[in-house]
Design a protein around this motif. Structure first.
Motif, short mmCIF file in Angstrom:
data_model
loop_
_atom_site.label_atom_id
_atom_site.label_comp_id
_atom_site.label_asym_id
_atom_site.label_seq_id
_atom_site.Cartn_x
_atom_site.Cartn_y
_atom_site.Cartn_z
N THR A 207 12.41 2.24 8.61
CA THR A 207 12.41 1.91 7.19
C THR A 207 13.29 2.86 6.37
O THR A 207 13.25 2.84 5.15
CB THR A 207 10.98 1.96 6.62
OG1 THR A 207 10.47 3.31 6.72
CG2 THR A 207 10.06 1.03 7.40
N ARG A 212 17.86 0.26 6.46
CA ARG A 212 18.01 -0.76 5.42
C ARG A 212 19.47 -1.11 5.21
O ARG A 212 19.81 -2.26 4.92
CB ARG A 212 17.37 -0.27 4.11
CG ARG A 212 15.87 -0.03 4.23
CD ARG A 212 15.19 0.03 2.88
NE ARG A 212 15.65 1.12 2.06
CZ ARG A 212 15.16 2.35 2.07
NH1 ARG A 212 14.20 2.65 2.94
NH2 ARG A 212 15.62 3.29 1.27
N ALA A 217 14.59 -3.20 6.75
CA ALA A 217 13.92 -3.23 5.44
C ALA A 217 12.69 -2.35 5.48
O ALA A 217 12.13 -2.07 6.55
CB ALA A 217 13.52 -4.66 5.08
N ALA A 218 12.28 -1.91 4.30
CA ALA A 218 11.02 -1.19 4.19
C ALA A 218 9.88 -2.16 4.48
O ALA A 218 10.04 -3.38 4.39
CB ALA A 218 10.88 -0.60 2.78
N GLN A 220 6.88 -4.44 3.79
CA GLN A 220 6.43 -5.14 2.58
C GLN A 220 5.02 -4.69 2.21
O GLN A 220 4.66 -4.62 1.04
CB GLN A 220 6.48 -6.65 2.79
CG GLN A 220 7.90 -7.18 2.95
CD GLN A 220 7.93 -8.67 3.16
OE1 GLN A 220 6.97 -9.37 2.84
NE2 GLN A 220 9.01 -9.18 3.71
N HIS A 236 8.83 4.09 4.54
CA HIS A 236 8.95 3.50 3.20
C HIS A 236 8.31 2.12 3.16
O HIS A 236 8.50 1.30 4.06
CB HIS A 236 10.42 3.41 2.80
CG HIS A 236 11.03 4.76 2.58
ND1 HIS A 236 11.18 5.32 1.33
CD2 HIS A 236 11.50 5.68 3.47
CE1 HIS A 236 11.73 6.52 1.45
NE2 HIS A 236 11.93 6.76 2.73
N SER A 238 7.73 -1.11 0.42
CA SER A 238 8.12 -1.64 -0.89
C SER A 238 6.92 -2.16 -1.68
O SER A 238 6.99 -2.31 -2.89
CB SER A 238 9.14 -2.78 -0.71
OG SER A 238 8.57 -3.84 0.05
N SER A 255 5.76 4.69 -1.21
CA SER A 255 5.40 3.29 -1.45
C SER A 255 5.35 2.99 -2.94
O SER A 255 5.49 3.88 -3.78
CB SER A 255 4.03 2.98 -0.83
OG SER A 255 3.01 3.68 -1.52
N ARG A 256 5.11 1.72 -3.24
CA ARG A 256 4.96 1.31 -4.64
C ARG A 256 3.54 1.57 -5.12
O ARG A 256 3.32 1.96 -6.27
CB ARG A 256 5.29 -0.18 -4.78
CG ARG A 256 5.07 -0.73 -6.19
CD ARG A 256 5.48 -2.19 -6.29
NE ARG A 256 4.75 -3.04 -5.36
CZ ARG A 256 3.52 -3.52 -5.59
NH1 ARG A 256 2.88 -3.21 -6.70
NH2 ARG A 256 2.95 -4.31 -4.71
N ARG A 273 5.12 4.94 -6.99
CA ARG A 273 5.60 4.53 -8.31
C ARG A 273 4.48 4.21 -9.29
O ARG A 273 4.72 4.08 -10.48
CB ARG A 273 6.53 3.33 -8.16
CG ARG A 273 7.91 3.72 -7.64
CD ARG A 273 8.45 2.71 -6.67
NE ARG A 273 9.83 3.01 -6.31
CZ ARG A 273 10.18 3.86 -5.34
NH1 ARG A 273 9.24 4.53 -4.66
NH2 ARG A 273 11.45 4.07 -5.06
N ARG A 296 14.91 8.23 -2.39
CA ARG A 296 14.75 7.50 -3.63
C ARG A 296 16.02 7.60 -4.48
O ARG A 296 16.60 8.67 -4.63
CB ARG A 296 13.56 8.07 -4.41
CG ARG A 296 13.35 7.40 -5.76
CD ARG A 296 12.51 8.32 -6.63
NE ARG A 296 11.12 8.27 -6.26
CZ ARG A 296 10.22 7.51 -6.89
NH1 ARG A 296 10.60 6.74 -7.89
NH2 ARG A 296 8.95 7.53 -6.55
N ASP A 298 16.20 5.26 -7.50
CA ASP A 298 15.99 4.49 -8.72
C ASP A 298 15.66 5.36 -9.93
O ASP A 298 15.64 4.88 -11.06
CB ASP A 298 14.91 3.43 -8.53
CG ASP A 298 13.55 4.03 -8.19
OD1 ASP A 298 13.42 5.27 -8.20
OD2 ASP A 298 12.62 3.26 -7.91
#
Length: 355
Positions: A207, A212, A217-218, A220, A236, A238, A255-256, A273, A296, A298
């Motif tokens: 991840t 990616r 992909a991270a 889900q 990671h 998402s 993670s989110r 987040r 990260r 963002d």
């Protein structure tokens, strides 16, 4: 934050959690009763949420309580609708001709009966005709049992590829060092780690930003359950991470959202987040994610130390969690050498992280 506001935030978080689980039911396998277990778990969560709404009557207005109850009912209806949509089609029935009728039919011109074609029984069928069902073909495609391969391997470090899997499921192991290779990035739609003891598991590579960038992909979503005396480097995610019944563990998570239930004596190095949520937990310690695992970009804030204890509604801070003192946090060398290194036994890795 008063009790009313705390309950509102808790309720909204649990509703989002249940909605997420209902939305992912279609991706859960029917084989082995996994989908039934998942739906039963959602029903249990809805039942618990309904009880919590009833218990909150002492500090929330009647109007708000009705609103909460209606939301629970709507979620229940949505779950029922989703289960109905996912239910396999009912088998169609047709008559099987008796030997006498078959012989007669062989000497007569063939004549189609539109009622039989629609699956409607023929009123003129012979009395001794037997009913058989026309069932859909079963899926005979074999899927590789990666857990059996992990257990059977004699390598010091297990590296299951998961190259032919749709999701990563690691379960039922004791005393193993497991590192997922880059090839496992094809199976990160969802993941679960269950029933582990004395293990060191590193899932960060599939991840990572490298994976990616190459089509991986991270996760889900990710679920961790019934893990004791283990190190888990999640990687990671998402979406949400759900942790239940972890004891004496060290975790590394990006993670989110993080939901933590019934966990004890766990250190979590975290990048999240939204505010982490704990329930029925004790001696949880939080620290920021080690730079070794951080990619990260963002610019959003890491809320690793903004923990909400949904079972602690008093004004004073919850005694069930704390910030891991800087002097006790593991240095970067532990993550780069001891955890990612290949020359150490599982016990050596666990000892290096303080387990």
């Amino acid at each position: 934050m008063d009790a009313k506001e705390r309950f509102y935030r808790k309720f909204q978080s649990e509703v989002a959690d249940i909605q997420d689980h209902i939305g992912r039911l279609g991706a859960v396998a029917i084989v082995g009763g996994e989908r039934k277990d998942a739906s039963d778990s959602i029903l249990a969560s809805l039942s618990q949420l309904s009880l919590e709404v009833a218990d909150a009557a002492e500090f929330i207005p009647a109007y708000d309580q009705r609103t909460y109850s209606n939301t629970v009912k709507s979620l229940t209806d949505r779950l029922n609708d989703e289960l109905a949509r996912l239910a396999p089609p009912k088998p169609r029935f047709q008559f099987k001709k008796s030997a006498k009728a078959a012989a007669s039919a062989a000497s007569a011109p063939a004549k189609a009966d539109h009622r039989l074609l629609r699956g409607v029984p023929d009123a003129k069928a012979p009395a001794d005709a037997s009913v058989v069902s026309s069932l859909p073909d079963s899926d005979t495609k074999n899927t590789k049992n990666y857990n059996a391969g992990i257990a059977a391997s004699s390598d010091a470090i297990r590296r299951p590829s998961f190259s032919s899997a749709k999701e990563i499921n690691i379960a039922g192991h004791t005393g193993l060092h497991i590192i997922l290779p880059l090839s496992a990035s094809r199976a990160t739609a969802s993941g679960s780690l269950t029933d582990l003891a004395g293990c060191a598991v590193d899932m960060s590579v599939p991840t990572s930003s490298e994976a990616r960038g190459g089509g991986g992909a991270a996760f889900q979503s990710l679920m961790l359950r019934n893990i004791e005396r283990s190190l888990v480097v999640v990687g990671h995610v998402s979406g949400p991470v759900h942790m239940t019944k972890l004891k004496n563990c060290v975790l590394v998570v990006a993670s989110r959202q993080v939901r933590i239930h019934e966990c004890y004596d766990v250190d979590i190095y975290l990048d999240v987040r939204s505010r982490p949520i704990i329930e029925d937990c004790k001696n949880m310690r939080f620290a920021p994610l080690p730079s070794t695992y951080s990619d990260r970009t963002d610019g959003s804030a890491n809320q690793w130390d903004q923990v909400d204890d949904f079972k602690w509604l008093r004004a004073e801070p919850s005694p069930n969690w704390s910030v891991l003192p800087e002097a006790e946090r593991l240095p970067e060398s532990v993550w780069t050498d001891a955890v990612r290194g290949t020359g150490r036994s599982t016990e050596d890795v666990l000892k290096a992280v303080g387990i």
